[in-house]
Design a protein around this motif. Structure first.
Motif, short mmCIF file in Angstrom:
data_model
loop_
_atom_site.label_atom_id
_atom_site.label_comp_id
_atom_site.label_asym_id
_atom_site.label_seq_id
_atom_site.Cartn_x
_atom_site.Cartn_y
_atom_site.Cartn_z
N GLY A 129 48.06 27.30 43.01
CA GLY A 129 48.56 28.57 42.49
C GLY A 129 49.25 29.42 43.54
N MET A 130 49.26 28.96 44.79
CA MET A 130 49.95 29.71 45.84
C MET A 130 51.43 29.33 45.83
SD MET A 130 47.39 29.64 49.13
CE MET A 130 47.58 27.89 49.44
N ALA A 131 52.31 30.35 45.91
CA ALA A 131 53.75 30.08 45.85
C ALA A 131 54.55 30.77 46.96
CB ALA A 131 54.29 30.51 44.49
N CYS A 132 53.95 31.75 47.65
CA CYS A 132 54.73 32.52 48.61
C CYS A 132 53.82 33.12 49.68
CB CYS A 132 55.48 33.64 47.88
SG CYS A 132 54.38 34.85 47.12
N GLU A 133 54.43 33.82 50.63
CA GLU A 133 53.66 34.47 51.69
C GLU A 133 52.73 35.55 51.14
OE1 GLU A 133 53.19 33.76 54.97
OE2 GLU A 133 54.32 31.95 54.48
N GLY A 134 53.12 36.16 50.03
CA GLY A 134 52.24 37.14 49.38
C GLY A 134 50.94 36.49 48.94
N CYS A 135 51.03 35.25 48.46
CA CYS A 135 49.85 34.50 48.06
C CYS A 135 48.97 34.19 49.27
CB CYS A 135 50.24 33.19 47.37
SG CYS A 135 51.06 33.40 45.78
N VAL A 136 49.59 33.86 50.39
CA VAL A 136 48.84 33.60 51.62
C VAL A 136 48.03 34.83 52.00
CG1 VAL A 136 49.06 33.14 54.11
CG2 VAL A 136 50.47 31.87 52.46
N LYS A 137 48.66 36.00 51.95
CA LYS A 137 47.96 37.25 52.27
C LYS A 137 46.85 37.53 51.26
CE LYS A 137 51.86 39.24 54.69
NZ LYS A 137 52.93 40.21 54.69
N ALA A 138 47.12 37.26 49.98
CA ALA A 138 46.12 37.51 48.94
C ALA A 138 44.91 36.60 49.13
CB ALA A 138 46.73 37.30 47.56
N VAL A 139 45.14 35.32 49.41
CA VAL A 139 44.04 34.38 49.63
C VAL A 139 43.21 34.83 50.83
CG1 VAL A 139 43.51 32.02 50.38
CG2 VAL A 139 45.10 32.41 48.48
N ILE A 189 33.01 31.53 47.84
CA ILE A 189 34.43 31.67 48.19
C ILE A 189 35.31 31.11 47.07
CG2 ILE A 189 36.25 30.92 49.77
CD1 ILE A 189 34.12 31.05 52.00
N ALA A 190 34.97 29.91 46.60
CA ALA A 190 35.74 29.29 45.52
C ALA A 190 35.74 30.17 44.27
CB ALA A 190 35.19 27.91 45.20
N ASP A 247 38.98 31.80 42.50
CA ASP A 247 39.23 31.55 41.07
C ASP A 247 39.41 32.88 40.32
OD1 ASP A 247 39.12 28.80 41.43
OD2 ASP A 247 37.07 28.61 40.67
N LYS A 248 38.54 33.83 40.62
CA LYS A 248 38.63 35.16 39.98
C LYS A 248 39.94 35.85 40.35
CE LYS A 248 36.00 39.41 39.37
NZ LYS A 248 34.82 40.17 39.76
N GLY A 249 40.45 35.57 41.55
CA GLY A 249 41.70 36.15 42.02
C GLY A 249 42.94 35.46 41.47
N GLY A 250 42.74 34.42 40.65
CA GLY A 250 43.88 33.77 40.01
C GLY A 250 44.31 32.45 40.64
N TYR A 251 43.52 31.96 41.58
CA TYR A 251 43.82 30.69 42.23
C TYR A 251 42.78 29.66 41.82
CZ TYR A 251 46.72 33.77 44.97
OH TYR A 251 47.64 34.72 45.34
N GLU A 252 43.17 28.40 41.79
CA GLU A 252 42.24 27.33 41.47
C GLU A 252 41.81 26.70 42.78
OE1 GLU A 252 42.26 23.14 39.09
OE2 GLU A 252 43.55 24.73 38.35
#
Length: 72
Positions: A13-23, A56-57, A61-66
């Motif tokens: 579900g990660m697509a960009c640098e914003g996703c990296v920061k969110a994770v 952590i998982a 998951d709650k944050g929108g990532y699998e």
């Protein structure tokens, strides 16, 4: 929290640098002292943490990532 250990997670579900920061932010919300290295190209995160891997998982998951733990 217990002793720190290294966790390798597949994070879909990660697509960009914003996703990296969110994770990173999500993981550090579970363990503020966690060291997070995200590999966007391979959709992986290497995490040094004292938190439980399942916790952590679940947060990712709650944050929108699998997220799922990988064996090292």
């Amino acid at each position: 929290m217990s002793e720190r250990h290294e966790v390798l997670m597949q994070v879909e579900g990660m697509a960009c640098e914003g996703c990296v920061k969110a994770v990173t932010r999500i993981v550090q919300g579970v363990d503020p002292r966690a060291e997070v290295a995200v590999d966007l190209a391979h959709k992986r995160a290497r995490i040094l943490t004292s938190a439980d891997t399942l916790e952590i998982a679940a947060a990712l998951d709650k944050g929108g990532y699998e997220a799922s733990a990988m064996t090292m």
